[in-house]
Design a protein around this motif. Structure first.
Motif, PDB file in Angstrom:
ATOM      1  N   GLN A   1     -55.030  40.741 -45.444  1.00  0.00           N
ATOM      2  CA  GLN A   1     -55.510  39.785 -46.266  1.00  0.00           C
ATOM      3  C   GLN A   1     -55.657  38.414 -45.917  1.00  0.00           C
ATOM      4  O   GLN A   1     -56.367  37.774 -46.376  1.00  0.00           O
ATOM      5  CB  GLN A   1     -54.356  39.837 -47.624  1.00  0.00           C
ATOM      6  N   ASN A   2     -54.863  38.151 -44.891  1.00  0.00           N
ATOM      7  CA  ASN A   2     -54.939  36.889 -44.626  1.00  0.00           C
ATOM      8  C   ASN A   2     -55.397  36.550 -43.240  1.00  0.00           C
ATOM      9  O   ASN A   2     -55.182  37.105 -42.162  1.00  0.00           O
ATOM     10  CB  ASN A   2     -53.287  36.340 -44.118  1.00  0.00           C
ATOM     11  N   GLN A   3     -56.559  35.885 -43.367  1.00  0.00           N
ATOM     12  CA  GLN A   3     -57.411  35.859 -41.934  1.00  0.00           C
ATOM     13  C   GLN A   3     -57.900  34.319 -41.939  1.00  0.00           C
ATOM     14  O   GLN A   3     -58.693  33.709 -43.034  1.00  0.00           O
ATOM     15  CB  GLN A   3     -58.818  36.795 -41.857  1.00  0.00           C
ATOM     16  N   PHE A   4     -57.773  33.575 -41.088  1.00  0.00           N
ATOM     17  CA  PHE A   4     -58.080  32.263 -40.859  1.00  0.00           C
ATOM     18  C   PHE A   4     -58.715  32.061 -39.333  1.00  0.00           C
ATOM     19  O   PHE A   4     -58.257  32.341 -38.147  1.00  0.00           O
ATOM     20  CB  PHE A   4     -56.866  31.289 -41.122  1.00  0.00           C
ATOM     21  N   ARG A   5     -59.866  31.334 -39.588  1.00  0.00           N
ATOM     22  CA  ARG A   5     -60.520  30.737 -38.592  1.00  0.00           C
ATOM     23  C   ARG A   5     -60.030  29.614 -37.844  1.00  0.00           C
ATOM     24  O   ARG A   5     -59.624  28.573 -38.601  1.00  0.00           O
ATOM     25  CB  ARG A   5     -61.984  30.570 -38.624  1.00  0.00           C
ATOM     26  N   GLY A   6     -59.835  29.575 -36.422  1.00  0.00           N
ATOM     27  CA  GLY A   6     -59.234  28.557 -35.871  1.00  0.00           C
ATOM     28  C   GLY A   6     -59.646  28.279 -34.330  1.00  0.00           C
ATOM     29  O   GLY A   6     -60.263  29.059 -33.938  1.00  0.00           O
ATOM     30  N   THR A   7     -58.982  27.128 -33.668  1.00  0.00           N
ATOM     31  CA  THR A   7     -59.368  27.057 -32.479  1.00  0.00           C
ATOM     32  C   THR A   7     -58.276  27.130 -31.333  1.00  0.00           C
ATOM     33  O   THR A   7     -57.020  26.752 -31.918  1.00  0.00           O
ATOM     34  CB  THR A   7     -60.062  25.766 -32.039  1.00  0.00           C
ATOM     35  N   ILE A   8     -58.174  28.107 -30.321  1.00  0.00           N
ATOM     36  CA  ILE A   8     -57.238  28.058 -29.484  1.00  0.00           C
ATOM     37  C   ILE A   8     -56.901  26.886 -29.000  1.00  0.00           C
ATOM     38  O   ILE A   8     -57.790  26.187 -28.114  1.00  0.00           O
ATOM     39  CB  ILE A   8     -57.313  29.237 -28.375  1.00  0.00           C
ATOM     40  N   VAL A   9     -55.594  26.397 -29.281  1.00  0.00           N
ATOM     41  CA  VAL A   9     -55.128  25.075 -28.558  1.00  0.00           C
ATOM     42  C   VAL A   9     -54.213  25.353 -27.246  1.00  0.00           C
ATOM     43  O   VAL A   9     -53.951  24.505 -26.571  1.00  0.00           O
ATOM     44  CB  VAL A   9     -54.404  23.966 -29.494  1.00  0.00           C
ATOM     45  N   GLU A  10     -53.447  26.275 -27.336  1.00  0.00           N
ATOM     46  CA  GLU A  10     -52.544  26.508 -26.159  1.00  0.00           C
ATOM     47  C   GLU A  10     -52.560  27.894 -25.853  1.00  0.00           C
ATOM     48  O   GLU A  10     -52.271  28.914 -26.840  1.00  0.00           O
ATOM     49  CB  GLU A  10     -51.208  26.055 -26.419  1.00  0.00           C
ATOM     50  N   ILE A  11     -52.145  28.155 -24.453  1.00  0.00           N
ATOM     51  CA  ILE A  11     -52.052  29.525 -24.157  1.00  0.00           C
ATOM     52  C   ILE A  11     -50.808  29.648 -23.214  1.00  0.00           C
ATOM     53  O   ILE A  11     -50.630  29.007 -22.212  1.00  0.00           O
ATOM     54  CB  ILE A  11     -53.119  30.136 -23.339  1.00  0.00           C
ATOM     55  N   VAL A  12     -49.713  30.403 -23.472  1.00  0.00           N
ATOM     56  CA  VAL A  12     -48.656  30.591 -22.667  1.00  0.00           C
ATOM     57  C   VAL A  12     -48.268  32.054 -22.199  1.00  0.00           C
ATOM     58  O   VAL A  12     -47.984  32.935 -23.019  1.00  0.00           O
ATOM     59  CB  VAL A  12     -47.332  30.076 -23.754  1.00  0.00           C
ATOM     60  N   PRO A  13     -48.830  32.365 -20.752  1.00  0.00           N
ATOM     61  CA  PRO A  13     -48.670  33.897 -20.478  1.00  0.00           C
ATOM     62  C   PRO A  13     -47.189  34.137 -20.393  1.00  0.00           C
ATOM     63  O   PRO A  13     -46.364  33.053 -20.040  1.00  0.00           O
ATOM     64  CB  PRO A  13     -49.167  33.640 -19.105  1.00  0.00           C
ATOM     65  N   GLY A  14     -46.791  35.427 -20.482  1.00  0.00           N
ATOM     66  CA  GLY A  14     -45.325  35.685 -20.393  1.00  0.00           C
ATOM     67  C   GLY A  14     -45.484  37.103 -20.234  1.00  0.00           C
ATOM     68  O   GLY A  14     -44.947  38.010 -20.994  1.00  0.00           O
ATOM     69  N   GLY A  15     -45.708  37.720 -18.923  1.00  0.00           N
ATOM     70  CA  GLY A  15     -45.890  39.111 -18.763  1.00  0.00           C
ATOM     71  C   GLY A  15     -46.675  39.779 -19.336  1.00  0.00           C
ATOM     72  O   GLY A  15     -47.939  39.527 -19.449  1.00  0.00           O
ATOM     73  N   ALA A  16     -46.210  40.814 -20.173  1.00  0.00           N
ATOM     74  CA  ALA A  16     -47.216  41.667 -20.754  1.00  0.00           C
ATOM     75  C   ALA A  16     -47.670  41.148 -21.857  1.00  0.00           C
ATOM     76  O   ALA A  16     -48.756  41.476 -22.494  1.00  0.00           O
ATOM     77  CB  ALA A  16     -46.691  42.992 -21.115  1.00  0.00           C
ATOM     78  N   LEU A  17     -46.788  40.124 -22.812  1.00  0.00           N
ATOM     79  CA  LEU A  17     -47.425  39.408 -23.771  1.00  0.00           C
ATOM     80  C   LEU A  17     -48.012  38.020 -23.675  1.00  0.00           C
ATOM     81  O   LEU A  17     -47.156  37.312 -22.984  1.00  0.00           O
ATOM     82  CB  LEU A  17     -46.403  39.538 -24.718  1.00  0.00           C
ATOM     83  N   THR A  18     -49.017  37.745 -24.123  1.00  0.00           N
ATOM     84  CA  THR A  18     -49.296  36.106 -24.152  1.00  0.00           C
ATOM     85  C   THR A  18     -49.201  35.490 -25.375  1.00  0.00           C
ATOM     86  O   THR A  18     -49.405  36.152 -26.383  1.00  0.00           O
ATOM     87  CB  THR A  18     -50.673  35.804 -23.689  1.00  0.00           C
ATOM     88  N   ARG A  19     -48.629  34.418 -25.621  1.00  0.00           N
ATOM     89  CA  ARG A  19     -48.552  33.821 -26.752  1.00  0.00           C
ATOM     90  C   ARG A  19     -49.738  32.513 -26.859  1.00  0.00           C
ATOM     91  O   ARG A  19     -49.818  31.658 -25.972  1.00  0.00           O
ATOM     92  CB  ARG A  19     -46.961  32.755 -26.733  1.00  0.00           C
ATOM     93  N   VAL A  20     -50.370  32.671 -27.903  1.00  0.00           N
ATOM     94  CA  VAL A  20     -51.684  31.899 -28.080  1.00  0.00           C
ATOM     95  C   VAL A  20     -51.490  31.240 -29.329  1.00  0.00           C
ATOM     96  O   VAL A  20     -51.261  31.556 -30.456  1.00  0.00           O
ATOM     97  CB  VAL A  20     -52.747  32.810 -28.332  1.00  0.00           C
ATOM     98  N   THR A  21     -51.602  29.863 -29.303  1.00  0.00           N
ATOM     99  CA  THR A  21     -51.359  29.181 -30.449  1.00  0.00           C
ATOM    100  C   THR A  21     -52.582  28.743 -30.947  1.00  0.00           C
ATOM    101  O   THR A  21     -53.650  28.065 -30.174  1.00  0.00           O
ATOM    102  CB  THR A  21     -50.910  27.779 -30.105  1.00  0.00           C
ATOM    103  N   VAL A  22     -53.097  29.004 -32.454  1.00  0.00           N
ATOM    104  CA  VAL A  22     -54.493  28.713 -32.772  1.00  0.00           C
ATOM    105  C   VAL A  22     -54.452  27.527 -33.892  1.00  0.00           C
ATOM    106  O   VAL A  22     -53.381  27.703 -34.704  1.00  0.00           O
ATOM    107  CB  VAL A  22     -54.841  30.116 -33.429  1.00  0.00           C
ATOM    108  N   ASP A  23     -55.188  26.718 -33.799  1.00  0.00           N
ATOM    109  CA  ASP A  23     -54.996  25.549 -34.822  1.00  0.00           C
ATOM    110  C   ASP A  23     -56.052  25.921 -35.951  1.00  0.00           C
ATOM    111  O   ASP A  23     -57.423  26.076 -35.769  1.00  0.00           O
ATOM    112  CB  ASP A  23     -55.455  24.282 -34.102  1.00  0.00           C
TER     113      ASP A  23
END
Lengths: 357, 295, 280
Positions: free
Chosen positions: A297-319
């Motif tokens: 239901q919830n979909q929002f467009r945004g721009t990636i502002v930060e990427i934090v790699p962490g092994g198998a999972l990467t954390r991506v921050t979207v503005d």
């Protein structure tokens, strides 16, 4: 089993207020909370070193509130081994052991029998902790209290110790209460998680539930939930005809519109209209290049502002419209989607992933 | 009187004089602005401080005038003067055992009974100590009881001894002793009751010097292993100003004050049996002493 | 490759290189201070022993009074220390472990005997233990006379030196982490057993050091003792007595012999502690 009923206690600068919870017989309880919340005080009150000023402490079904520590048939392992420096390893393990044979057996299980005649100060930190655990188990307690017993160990010893302890736990099925900082460990281990803050139990239950549905943004924050939003919630039952005629279970909850900043989420919950918080785990958020026709239901467009790699999972921050949304994405997906800072994406999550508190 | 720097006066005082002389010292200090540093103790203690530790007070007021010619004259002092008398008594308080029955006739009996604690001063340190021994010898003669002295001494054993007269008095006041052999001045200034002893034995009458000299005791001398002989003599207090007195002017002013009729009367009221005028031995005594030479 | 231009070095680097001078001055100052202090403490002791030591030791054979006095001093000091350790150790433990109401007041009160001038302390004891007081009468009933006896000596020593023991023993207990006791108790020990098997061994060295301090203080006491018991004479009273009777030449040997004798237990105990590694 361990059961506390409205226990109050005070020691030094720490206090416990109205603590009530129960760990079933043979169960594994986990205590989590920030520094100074009274976790060690709790363990020592159960052990009997600190006297409860009111309430009851029940162990194995017996009211042992006023019993001295030596009659509570429990063992305690601190973060620091507290091995008796004036005794050698063997004497330490045998200190309160049920029998010399039991002591020898446990020592062998933990691989410390070879340290037998060594002086305590000649051992490494990892060896000491293993000896400490062996010492406690040699007494065959019915209840085991652990105060972050592995946190001072290097990762390899930590894993070994954890494994050995769990093996014996499954064999003997004593009741365990463990204080831990590492919440992922708690989720894996426990039957019940107890969240402590400033001497009070602020939440308790299945670790998974506490994890997914923290009772307050504070707890969520402490547990490391990446997405905690402050905003305003408004029930929208009338606007969600899909759910009016639904059956029981979670779909009898109200549909809620939660507005934060420029975004409005669809969520489920029974909330009082007004200011509240929404919590979404990063793992629940998916990224796509384009909005998808799906049940999300919830979909929002945004721009990636930060990427934090962490092994198998990467954390991506979207503005997204000024609101940061953190998604946990597999590194493979990162490559396949060609995600990098500045790329425009759609962050999506289901209404059921939004936890309001 | 304008003074730019306060004068100082250092006085060594016999313990038994301490209490009665305090008001005199205070008045002098107040009137002249002199700062008085006094040290109190047994007479021989004071002598040792001078001869061994090279301390130099200005003035000495000691309980035994005999100490001066023995130890201090002529090296440290060129003169000394006798200025007061005293007598040996048996002092006690209302708390003492048999306090109600004791009198001049039965004191020897009571002081021999097993249930009383009798104290005396160490004869090796203080004149009152060896005077006690002399008095007891004289008593044996006087009462014509052979062995009396030893028997009485037996009831005043070493453990009941103290180093000086004032400490002994304190023990009586505290109730730890029933009777003490001490000076009359000490008994009176502490408010003790006392038995006045026959003048023939109390060493208080200067006219009986010959009688007194029949008794003699041997105490520890000034070097280990040596002995010193003391013959019975009337008890006379002595004083001197040392040759090397650092504040001789202040000392003279004090002498003047001490021997003035008003002060003499004050000291008599405080139970010191002052002579009318000090009797001087040796040469160089200052005029402020108002003394008369020994005939 | 060009070398860095010294004229363009950062000011902070330049300051760094001049720092050693104040540091050196501080080190020298500390060294001087330490030496002066050591000298101040040791010189009179060394002077005393060198002036009277030989004479004192040689007279031990012939001087019965000296021997008796030394024996009495050591005996009463040991008795006082024994009683102090017995009576004050539980109190020291309590003060270290339990934060009871009034703990600060009790601690302050226990320090008072240290402040009281010694003769006054003797008088205070006489007022409470004298033969006419209830306590004195009770003691007399069991054959103990306080004034004018070795019992009085022990009382005076105990009074002036016990506060030192309590302080030091409390410190020794406080240094033992209470969690050792918690662990011992969960391993089945009751409070007394945990104390005996864990706390006591871990604090033994500290307690021994505390007892040594108490013993040393007892041996040197004069003012309080002389009020209660003049005869028989302990070494300090004998030294003063010899001074007034004979003078310096006879008093120094007494003190010198006392110091030399006391060296034995003191050095032995410090040597024991010296083997202990610094706590981590």
């Amino acid at each position: 089993m361990i059961a506390l009923e409205r226990v109050n206690a005070r020691a030094g600068g720490f206090r416990l207020t109205d603590v009530t919870f129960a760990v079933p017989q043979g169960g594994y309880g986990v205590v989590i909370g920030p520094a100074g919340s009274g976790k060690t005080t709790l363990l020592e009150t159960i052990a009997g070193t600190i006297r409860a000023t009111s309430g009851r402490v029940m162990l194995g079904g017996d009211d042992l509130t006023h019993a001295p520590p030596e009659r509570r048939r429990l063992g305690i392992v601190y973060q620091h081994a507290y091995l008796f420096p004036h005794l050698d390893v063997r004497k330490n393990i045998e200190y309160g052991a049920v029998s010399t044979a039991a002591a020898a057996e446990v020592a062998e299980r933990f691989g410390v029998h070879v340290l037998g005649d060594r002086r305590v100060e000649s051992l490494s930190g990892g060896e000491r902790q293993l000896v400490a655990i062996a010492r406690t188990l040699a007494r065959q307690p019915e209840v085991l209290l652990l105060d972050e017993p592995f946190s001072a160990l290097d990762p390899r010893t930590r894993n070994t110790a954890r494994r050995l302890l769990r093996t014996i736990y499954f064999e003997r099925r004593f009741t365990v209460l463990q204080v831990t900082h590492d919440f992922s460990e708690a989720g894996l281990l426990g039957d019940i998680a107890i969240m402590l803050d400033r001497g009070r139990v602020v939440q308790q239950g299945d670790p998974e539930q506490v994890f997914r549905k923290p009772a307050s943004p504070y707890i969520a924050d402490f547990l490391g939930a990446e997405n905690v939003f402050a905003g305003v919630a408004q029930p929208i039952r009338a606007e969600a005809p899909d759910w009016i005629d639904a059956a029981e279970s979670e779909f009898t909850q109200n549909a809620v519109a939660f507005t934060t900043g420029a975004l409005t989420f669809y969520a489920l919950g029974d909330v009082v209209p007004g200011p509240t918080h929404a919590v979404i785990r990063a793992e629940e958020i998916s990224l796509s290049a384009e909005p998808a026709m799906s049940s999300v239901q919830n979909q929002f467009r945004g721009t990636i502002v930060e990427i934090v790699p962490g092994g198998a999972l990467t954390r991506v921050t979207v503005d997204a419209g000024g609101t940061p949304i953190v998604a946990a994405v597999t590194s493979r997906s990162m490559r396949e989607l060609g995600l990098s800072v500045g790329v425009s994406v759609v962050a999506g999550f289901k209404a059921t992933a939004v936890h309001l508190c | 009187m304008l003074r730019l720097i306060a004068d100082t006066l250092v006085i060594y005082i016999a313990a038994s004089l301490n209490k009665p002389i305090q008001p005199v010292l205070d008045t002098f200090a107040a009137r002249t602005g002199t700062v008085i540093q006094r040290e109190s103790g047994a007479s021989l203690e004071h002598v040792r401080k001078i001869t061994e530790l090279n301390k130099t007070p200005d003035l000495l007021l000691l309980a035994d005038a005999d100490v001066f010619p023995r130890f201090l004259v002529p090296k440290y002092a060129s003169w000394y003067a006798e200025f007061a008398r005293n007598r040996m008594v048996v002092a006690f308080t209302a708390k003492s055992k048999h306090a109600k029955e004791i009198n001049a006739d039965n004191w020897t009996t009571i002081l021999q009974s097993k249930d009383v604690e009798v104290g005396r001063t160490d004869p090796n340190l203080a004149p009152v100590g060896y005077r006690t021994l002399l008095m007891l010898q004289l008593a044996e003669r006087f009462y014509k009881k052979s062995g009396l002295s030893a028997s009485l001494l037996g009831r005043a054993p070493e453990r009941n001894m103290r180093g000086n007269a004032a400490e002994l008095a304190a023990l009586l006041a505290a109730g730890e002793l029933d009777y003490i052999y001490d000076y009359q001045s000490v008994a009176e200034s502490n408010g003790f009751q006392f038995i006045a002893l026959p003048p023939a034995i109390d060493l208080g009458d200067p006219t009986r010097a010959a009688e007194y000299s029949k008794a003699s005791v041997s105490v520890r001398g000034s070097t280990p292993g040596s002995k010193a002989e003391f013959k019975g003599q009337p008890i006379l207090y002595g004083m001197t100003v040392l040759r090397a007195a650092p504040h001789s002017a202040a000392a003279k002013r004090f002498l003047d004050y001490l021997t003035s009729p008003a002060t003499v009367a004050q000291l008599r009221a405080a139970h010191i049996d002052m002579l009318d005028h000090p009797i001087v031995d040796g040469s160089g005594a200052p005029a402020e002493l108002h003394g008369t030479a020994r005939p | 490759m060009a070398l860095p231009d010294p004229s363009r070095l950062e000011p902070s680097t330049a300051r760094q290189s001049s720092n050693p001078i104040p540091r050196a001055i501080a080190t020298i100052a500390v060294a001087i201070l330490t030496s002066l202090f050591l000298l101040f403490i040791l010189a009179p002791v060394v002077g005393l022993v060198s002036a009277g030591g030989a004479h004192g030791l040689s007279s031990l054979a012939s001087d019965a009074e000296l021997r008796a006095s030394l024996l009495l001093t050591v005996g009463t000091a040991t008795m006082a220390t024994f009683l102090g350790v017995l009576g004050a150790t539980p109190l020291a433990y309590l003060l270290a472990r339990r934060a009871f109401r009034g703990r600060a007041i009790v601690s302050a009160l226990l320090d008072l005997p240290l402040v009281i001038p010694h003769p006054v302390a003797g008088i205070a004891l006489l007022l409470v233990l004298g033969r006419n007081t209830p306590l004195g009468v009770a003691l007399l009933a069991v054959g103990l006379r306080v004034a004018n006896s070795p019992t009085g000596i022990v009382c005076a020593m105990l009074f002036v030196s016990a506060p030192l023991y309590v302080s030091a023993a409390r410190e020794a207990f406080a240094r033992v982490d209470p969690r050792y006791e918690t662990v011992a108790r969960t391993l089945g020990d009751d409070a007394w057993r945990a104390f005996r098997r864990v706390t006591l061994p871990l604090s033994a060295r500290g307690l021994t050091a505390a007892a040594v301090v108490m013993w040393a203080r007892s041996v040197s006491e004069f003012g309080a003792i002389v009020i209660l018991t003049y005869n028989p004479k302990v070494a300090s009273v004998l030294a003063y007595d010899r001074f007034t009777s004979y003078g310096l030449s006879e008093t120094l040997p007494v003190a010198a012999v006392l110091v030399l004798l006391a060296l034995i237990p003191l050095a032995a105990l410090r040597a024991l502690r010296g083997g202990e590694p610094l706590p981590r």
